[in-house]
Scaffold this motif. Sequence first.
Motif, mmCIF file in Angstrom:
data_model
loop_
_atom_site.group_PDB
_atom_site.id
_atom_site.type_symbol
_atom_site.label_atom_id
_atom_site.label_comp_id
_atom_site.label_asym_id
_atom_site.label_seq_id
_atom_site.Cartn_x
_atom_site.Cartn_y
_atom_site.Cartn_z
ATOM 1 N N VAL A 281 1.182 -1.394 0.093
ATOM 2 C CA VAL A 281 -0.034 0.306 0.056
ATOM 3 C C VAL A 281 0.989 0.740 -0.065
ATOM 4 O O VAL A 281 2.068 1.670 0.788
ATOM 5 N N LEU A 282 0.599 1.698 -0.869
ATOM 6 C CA LEU A 282 1.163 3.170 -0.767
ATOM 7 C C LEU A 282 0.188 4.931 -0.948
ATOM 8 O O LEU A 282 -0.872 4.413 -1.384
ATOM 9 N N VAL A 283 0.470 5.381 0.343
ATOM 10 C CA VAL A 283 -0.679 6.682 0.295
ATOM 11 C C VAL A 283 0.421 7.514 0.322
ATOM 12 O O VAL A 283 1.901 7.714 0.337
ATOM 13 N N VAL A 284 0.265 8.539 -0.103
ATOM 14 C CA VAL A 284 0.655 9.644 -1.037
ATOM 15 C C VAL A 284 -0.472 11.045 -0.427
ATOM 16 O O VAL A 284 -1.852 11.097 -0.803
ATOM 17 N N LEU A 285 0.354 11.707 0.219
ATOM 18 C CA LEU A 285 -0.872 12.812 0.863
ATOM 19 C C LEU A 285 0.333 14.341 0.858
ATOM 20 O O LEU A 285 1.731 14.103 0.519
ATOM 21 N N PHE A 286 -0.714 15.189 0.058
ATOM 22 C CA PHE A 286 -0.113 16.270 -0.654
ATOM 23 C C PHE A 286 -0.896 16.629 0.847
ATOM 24 O O PHE A 286 -1.582 17.167 1.506
ATOM 25 N N LEU A 287 -0.106 18.169 1.526
ATOM 26 C CA LEU A 287 0.115 18.555 3.148
ATOM 27 C C LEU A 287 0.775 19.560 2.391
ATOM 28 O O LEU A 287 1.777 20.181 1.402
ATOM 29 N N CYS A 288 1.012 20.158 3.641
ATOM 30 C CA CYS A 288 1.552 21.409 4.116
ATOM 31 C C CYS A 288 1.834 22.061 5.374
ATOM 32 O O CYS A 288 1.151 21.737 6.158
ATOM 33 N N ASN A 289 2.929 23.405 5.777
ATOM 34 C CA ASN A 289 3.073 23.203 7.206
ATOM 35 C C ASN A 289 1.612 25.092 7.291
ATOM 36 O O ASN A 289 1.644 24.531 8.512
ATOM 37 N N HIS A 290 1.378 25.159 6.566
ATOM 38 C CA HIS A 290 0.621 27.265 6.697
ATOM 39 C C HIS A 290 -1.180 26.085 7.037
ATOM 40 O O HIS A 290 -1.671 26.997 7.383
ATOM 41 N N CYS A 291 -0.789 25.787 6.425
ATOM 42 C CA CYS A 291 -2.962 25.191 6.706
ATOM 43 C C CYS A 291 -3.923 24.386 7.566
ATOM 44 O O CYS A 291 -2.985 23.436 8.117
ATOM 45 N N PRO A 292 -4.744 25.306 8.360
ATOM 46 C CA PRO A 292 -5.316 24.426 9.404
ATOM 47 C C PRO A 292 -6.031 23.395 9.258
ATOM 48 O O PRO A 292 -5.859 22.529 10.074
ATOM 49 N N TYR A 293 -5.852 22.946 7.940
ATOM 50 C CA TYR A 293 -6.880 21.661 7.758
ATOM 51 C C TYR A 293 -6.428 20.748 7.489
ATOM 52 O O TYR A 293 -6.073 19.693 8.153
ATOM 53 N N VAL A 294 -4.338 20.745 7.433
ATOM 54 C CA VAL A 294 -2.982 19.886 7.400
ATOM 55 C C VAL A 294 -3.234 20.057 9.127
ATOM 56 O O VAL A 294 -2.704 18.402 9.787
ATOM 57 N N GLN A 295 -2.523 21.047 9.470
ATOM 58 C CA GLN A 295 -2.763 20.702 10.786
ATOM 59 C C GLN A 295 -3.625 20.041 11.844
ATOM 60 O O GLN A 295 -3.314 19.535 12.575
ATOM 61 N N ALA A 296 -4.136 20.213 11.274
ATOM 62 C CA ALA A 296 -6.161 19.821 12.015
ATOM 63 C C ALA A 296 -5.664 17.975 12.389
ATOM 64 O O ALA A 296 -6.027 17.331 12.787
ATOM 65 N N ILE A 297 -5.482 17.626 11.100
ATOM 66 C CA ILE A 297 -5.246 16.029 10.676
ATOM 67 C C ILE A 297 -3.968 15.586 11.102
ATOM 68 O O ILE A 297 -3.306 14.455 11.076
#
Length: 184
Positions: free
Chosen positions: A38-54
């Motif tokens: 299984v390969l899980v690819v996640l587009f992320l960043c530092n500034h986004c509150p939605y990313v920070q929440a998860i």
Amino acid sequence: MVLLESEALPAGTACPDFSLPGVDGKRYARDDFAAREVLVVLFLCNHCPYVQAIEDRVIALRKEFAGRSVQLVGICSNDPTDYPDDAPSRLAERATSKDYGFPYLVDESQQVARAFDAVCTPDIYVYGPERQLAYHGRIDDDWKDPAKVTRRELADAIEALLAGRRPSAEQRPTIGCSIKWRKG
């Protein structure tokens, strides 16, 4: 901040090839993870509150599946010009301080995000052994408050693939900040 939903993609779509530098100074390609089911690819960043929440849930998921045939890979495709928190050095600091424990890659050209049809952060893609899209959706049913989560859709999709089954066809999109595309 522009709130978007991830775009629906057909199951079975092939995982785009990629070769990107990681914040750890190494280079990573899709096929470096071929031995993992299984390969899980996640587009992320530092500034986004939605990313920070998860973010802590993603790290917990990585720990939960440690020792199993699952590989998580984070990719930041944001242009850091107007979002300096998304510059590679800041991504490296956060990945280290939070102990991501998975490769975190920088898509400076933004070509990889375009190849995946990624539109927001987070945007989550799960591929099975043949590297065909099996799940493209949210991590769970409450992006904001982990205490209110009743369905762990991403974990369930990974478990299904590891058991040789298809994940549920009911896949709800992620929501998050738009990818910060280069101007021009």
